[in-house]
Structure formats: structure tokens, C-alpha cells
Enzyme design. Structure first.
Site, PDB file in Angstrom:
ATOM      1  N   GLN A   1      -0.839  13.240   5.660  1.00  0.00           N
ATOM      2  CA  GLN A   1      -0.182  12.269   6.076  1.00  0.00           C
ATOM      3  C   GLN A   1       0.304  11.182   4.838  1.00  0.00           C
ATOM      4  O   GLN A   1      -0.794  10.951   4.142  1.00  0.00           O
ATOM      5  CB  GLN A   1      -0.881  11.221   7.131  1.00  0.00           C
ATOM      6  CG  GLN A   1       0.056  10.090   7.572  1.00  0.00           C
ATOM      7  CD  GLN A   1      -0.310   9.318   8.887  1.00  0.00           C
ATOM      8  OE1 GLN A   1      -0.764   9.684   9.800  1.00  0.00           O
ATOM      9  NE2 GLN A   1      -1.145   7.996   8.260  1.00  0.00           N
TER      10      GLN A   1
ATOM     11  N   GLY B   1       4.026   1.514   9.511  1.00  0.00           N
ATOM     12  CA  GLY B   1       4.866   2.076  10.666  1.00  0.00           C
ATOM     13  C   GLY B   1       5.805   3.279   9.758  1.00  0.00           C
ATOM     14  O   GLY B   1       6.921   3.388  10.467  1.00  0.00           O
TER      15      GLY B   1
ATOM     16  N   ASN C   1       2.322   7.425   4.030  1.00  0.00           N
ATOM     17  CA  ASN C   1       2.733   6.145   4.380  1.00  0.00           C
ATOM     18  C   ASN C   1       3.089   5.143   3.426  1.00  0.00           C
ATOM     19  O   ASN C   1       2.395   5.412   2.320  1.00  0.00           O
ATOM     20  CB  ASN C   1       1.669   5.746   5.483  1.00  0.00           C
ATOM     21  CG  ASN C   1       2.267   4.401   6.479  1.00  0.00           C
ATOM     22  OD1 ASN C   1       3.572   4.349   6.403  1.00  0.00           O
ATOM     23  ND2 ASN C   1       1.254   4.002   7.280  1.00  0.00           N
TER      24      ASN C   1
ATOM     25  N   GLU D   1      -3.136  10.351   3.008  1.00  0.00           N
ATOM     26  CA  GLU D   1      -4.401  10.393   4.085  1.00  0.00           C
ATOM     27  C   GLU D   1      -4.674  11.579   4.691  1.00  0.00           C
ATOM     28  O   GLU D   1      -3.687  12.232   5.263  1.00  0.00           O
ATOM     29  CB  GLU D   1      -4.044   9.168   5.028  1.00  0.00           C
ATOM     30  CG  GLU D   1      -4.128   7.984   4.440  1.00  0.00           C
ATOM     31  CD  GLU D   1      -4.349   6.923   5.502  1.00  0.00           C
ATOM     32  OE1 GLU D   1      -5.447   6.391   5.901  1.00  0.00           O
ATOM     33  OE2 GLU D   1      -3.236   6.545   6.191  1.00  0.00           O
TER      34      GLU D   1
ATOM     35  N   GLU E   1       0.919  -1.082  -0.125  1.00  0.00           N
ATOM     36  CA  GLU E   1      -0.121   0.054   0.103  1.00  0.00           C
ATOM     37  C   GLU E   1       0.795   1.398   0.032  1.00  0.00           C
ATOM     38  O   GLU E   1       1.862   1.151   0.676  1.00  0.00           O
ATOM     39  CB  GLU E   1      -0.960  -0.116   1.212  1.00  0.00           C
ATOM     40  CG  GLU E   1      -1.771   1.043   1.440  1.00  0.00           C
ATOM     41  CD  GLU E   1      -2.865   0.920   2.485  1.00  0.00           C
ATOM     42  OE1 GLU E   1      -3.588  -0.199   2.671  1.00  0.00           O
ATOM     43  OE2 GLU E   1      -3.316   1.853   3.302  1.00  0.00           O
TER      44      GLU E   1
END
Length: 214
Positions: free
Chosen positions: A102, A112, A104, A92, A88
Site C-alpha cells: 500500500q 485518505g 499513501n 506499507e 507523511e
């Protein structure tokens, strides 16, 4: 054109699949707009009908306005939503703060790697372009053409390598970390609408349907 640059050629996404609550997701192929709403009925999630292996993905996004505390609105790549071993890559928006985003990424279900980035603007006030550029060597997140984050693959480092759908959704994330992540949902300005224009996906590297089941 080199192999790496050619995978970043894009086209407009003209068809979408809606995973749940279709009445909360409105798609107009004529204007290349998608609007996802959230109210007492919940939200919705749409995705590209096909997976892609590497390339550039993006859209011009205007986030919902008002008190959006508790909500998560997003654009992300995932090999399969709900699969605990997913790859992924995320943009976000956390409803408690509309002036940041955000990023990731996950490899075989392990994340994490979150980072919060100030945007320098309120993401609900206007449309801005958000892009993810992903290839075997690096991931780059861009906002309005400027690099927000860049990750370069190190030798031996786990890396997102599974073909992925492009997803977007609006949902209540109040339950995550007791509301510390996105805030607690208030809902005083519902309905909330997240709008997407000019959604882009790669021209090449579309994974054939018969390969998706392997």
C-alpha cells in the site's frame, strides 16, 4: 546537474535511532543491515537521526515470512511520528497479503490517498528495492527501479512540505478497522523478522538540529 536532480543524490544510512523496544531491532553498520523482529514482546521502530527536506529514500527489504496476518511492516517518511498534523509518505506491507503493498501520503495530518499495488512476487521470498522520490512538484514510489505510483502536485493542492525522518517498524495492526486492514494477528510463525539492507537517504537537504525545534 539541475537543482531537482541534485536533491536525489543518496548515501548509505550508517546510524539509526530506535524509538522503542531496542532489543527487537538489530543494526549492523558494517553490513548495512537492519533486522526488526516481532513476537510476544511486540515489535520495534527505527528512524534516521535527522530530518530531510526532499530527496530519494529507500532500502532493499525482505518482509517476514509465514502467516503474517495482522502485522504491518513498512518504510515511510514522517515529519514526526505521533503528531496529528504530520506530513507523511508511506510504503506499507499489510500482513494479510504479502504479494501487494500500500502507498499513501499525508499533508498536515490528512491522508485518505491510499492505493494498493500488486507486486507480482511474494515480498517475503527475497530482497527487493523500494524507493520514495519526493520533491516540491511530485512524489514517486518505485519497486526494483520501476515506477509503482507517481503523484504530480496540482496548483493549490496540499503537499508534504515539512522536513521528514525516514522510519520503519513492525507492529500489530489488528485493531485497525476490526482487522479488515491487515487481517487479525495469529502469531503461529513468530518470531517475525523484517530485514532491511542498503538503506539510502539524501546527501543534501539535511535539516540542521537547531532548525528542527522551530
Amino acid at each position: 546537474m539541475t537543482e531537482t536532480s541534485s536533491i536525489h543524490r543518496t548515501t548509505t544510512l550508517k546510524e539509526i535511532a530506535v524509538d522503542y523496544t531496542p532489543e527487537m531491532c538489530h543494526h549492523s553498520p558494517d553490513t548495512d543491515e537492519i533486522h526488526v523482529s516481532f513476537d510476544h514482546r511486540g515489535g520495534s521502530r527505527w528512524r534516521s537521526p535527522r530530518r530531510f527536506l526532499y530527496g530519494t529514500f529507500g532500502a532493499r527489504i525482505r518482509c517476514p515470512a509465514g502467516n503474517t496476518s495482522g502485522l504491518n511492516f513498512n518504510m515511510y517518511l514522517s515529519s514526526l511520528e505521533g503528531d496529528k498534523s504530520q506530513d507523511e509518505i508511506d510504503f506499507e506491507f499489510l500482513g494479510k497479503d504479502l504479494t501487494s503493498v500500500q502507498t499513501n501520503f499525508y499533508t498536515t495530518g490528512t491522508g485518505g490517498r491510499e492505493a494498493i499495488h500488486p507486486l507480482g512476487f511474494d515480498a517475503s521470498k527475497d530482497f527487493h528495492e523500494y524507493l520514495i522520490r519526493w520533491n516540491p512538484a511530485e512524489i514517486e514510489w518505485l519497486v526494483d527501479g520501476k515506477t509503482l505510483r507517481r503523484e504530480v502536485r496540482a496548483e493549490g493542492q496540499p503537499w508534504p512540505e515539512k522536513p521528514m525522518f525516514l522510519y520503519s517498524s513492525v507492529w500489530d495492526a489488528s485493531c485497525i478497522d476490526k482487522g479488515r486492514w491487515t487481517g487479525s494477528y495469529v502469531g503461529c510463525d513468530a518470531p517475525y523478522v523484517c530485514s532491511y539492507k542498503d538503506v539510502r537517504v539524501p546527501i543534501e537537504n539535511i535539516v540542521a538540529e537547531e532548525e528542527e525545534g522551530k
